[in-house]
Design a protein around this motif. Structure first.
Motif, short mmCIF file in Angstrom:
data_model
loop_
_atom_site.label_atom_id
_atom_site.label_comp_id
_atom_site.label_asym_id
_atom_site.label_seq_id
_atom_site.Cartn_x
_atom_site.Cartn_y
_atom_site.Cartn_z
N PHE A 68 5.41 55.95 40.99
CA PHE A 68 5.47 54.62 40.35
C PHE A 68 7.11 54.16 39.98
CE2 PHE A 68 1.44 55.95 39.01
CZ PHE A 68 0.75 54.56 39.54
N VAL A 69 7.35 53.00 40.30
CA VAL A 69 8.70 52.37 40.10
C VAL A 69 8.74 51.37 38.72
CG1 VAL A 69 10.69 51.26 40.76
CG2 VAL A 69 9.54 52.89 42.29
N GLY A 70 9.31 51.71 37.92
CA GLY A 70 9.19 50.68 36.43
C GLY A 70 8.08 51.17 35.62
N ALA A 71 7.29 52.17 35.92
CA ALA A 71 6.29 52.34 34.85
C ALA A 71 7.01 53.00 33.71
CB ALA A 71 5.25 53.23 35.58
N PRO A 72 6.13 52.94 32.27
CA PRO A 72 6.66 53.59 31.22
C PRO A 72 6.43 55.22 31.30
CG PRO A 72 4.58 52.45 30.92
CD PRO A 72 5.06 52.25 32.08
N ALA A 73 7.43 55.88 30.79
CA ALA A 73 7.46 57.20 30.60
C ALA A 73 6.46 57.70 29.57
CB ALA A 73 8.59 57.89 30.84
N ILE A 74 6.27 57.12 28.38
CA ILE A 74 5.74 57.52 27.41
C ILE A 74 4.52 56.55 27.30
CG2 ILE A 74 5.84 57.80 24.67
CD1 ILE A 74 8.89 58.24 25.22
N ILE A 75 3.28 57.15 26.68
CA ILE A 75 1.89 56.62 26.62
C ILE A 75 2.09 55.92 24.98
CG2 ILE A 75 -0.21 56.82 26.37
CD1 ILE A 75 -0.21 58.84 28.16
N ASN A 76 2.04 54.64 24.89
CA ASN A 76 1.79 53.95 23.53
C ASN A 76 0.58 54.16 22.96
OD1 ASN A 76 1.99 51.98 21.64
ND2 ASN A 76 2.32 50.42 23.16
N LYS A 77 0.67 54.46 21.95
CA LYS A 77 -0.57 55.14 21.13
C LYS A 77 -1.48 53.88 20.61
CE LYS A 77 0.88 59.47 19.41
NZ LYS A 77 1.17 60.22 18.25
N THR A 78 -0.98 52.74 20.50
CA THR A 78 -1.61 51.67 19.77
C THR A 78 -2.36 50.94 20.99
OG1 THR A 78 0.30 50.22 20.24
CG2 THR A 78 0.02 51.32 18.15
N THR A 123 -4.81 55.47 32.88
CA THR A 123 -4.32 56.60 33.43
C THR A 123 -3.77 56.31 34.86
OG1 THR A 123 -6.53 57.35 34.33
CG2 THR A 123 -5.81 58.21 32.17
N LEU A 124 -4.21 55.24 35.54
CA LEU A 124 -3.68 54.84 36.76
C LEU A 124 -2.33 54.14 36.82
CD1 LEU A 124 -7.02 53.38 38.36
CD2 LEU A 124 -6.29 55.64 38.50
N LEU A 125 -1.92 54.10 35.54
CA LEU A 125 -0.49 53.52 35.69
C LEU A 125 0.52 54.49 35.24
CD1 LEU A 125 -1.33 50.43 33.46
CD2 LEU A 125 -1.17 50.37 36.13
N TYR A 126 0.24 55.73 35.14
CA TYR A 126 1.10 56.89 34.88
C TYR A 126 1.01 57.72 35.97
CZ TYR A 126 1.19 54.55 30.19
OH TYR A 126 1.38 53.88 29.09
N ALA A 127 2.34 58.46 36.28
CA ALA A 127 2.56 59.21 36.97
C ALA A 127 1.76 60.69 36.64
CB ALA A 127 3.78 59.84 37.54
#
Length: 114
Positions: free
Chosen positions: A50-60, A65-69
């Protein structure tokens, strides 16, 4: 993007196999390194790029899960890079000692000695 990634893996793997089949030991070591880089890229690519996807999951926010590597292939590749570097250094030291003892850098010791 995937076609360029696949071509890079294929080029590295093909070059690595060609160099492994060469008669000189240094070319064989470079071939093994190129082949390991191709395998590392293949494993890394299985973790969804993924290009430009956030590296840390936002808890709020809700987690999709399809948006994260996948971090497991990344950890495997990092471990393989470290082990590959150590093995390359060890093999180079052994080959330098072999050349000093035999005077030849051919894999089968049938080359012309200088």
């Amino acid at each position: 993007m995937e076609i360029i990634y696949a071509l890079a893996i294929g080029l590295l793997a093909g070059s690595g196999v060609w160099l492994i089949l060469r008669p000189r030991t240094f070319q064989t070591i470079i071939g093994i390194s190129l082949l390991s880089y191709a395998i590392n890229l293949f494993i890394f690519g299985t973790g969804r790029l993924f290009v430009g996807a956030p590296a840390i999951i936002n808890k709020t926010a809700p987690v999709d899960t399809l948006l994260y590597a996948d971090p497991v292939p990344q950890a495997l590749v990092l471990t393989a890079i470290v082990i590959g570097f150590a093995m390359t250094a060890l093999i180079l030291v052994v080959i330098m000692a072999k050349r000093g003892l035999s005077g030849s850098d051919h894999v089968d010791d049938e080359g012309d000695t200088e």
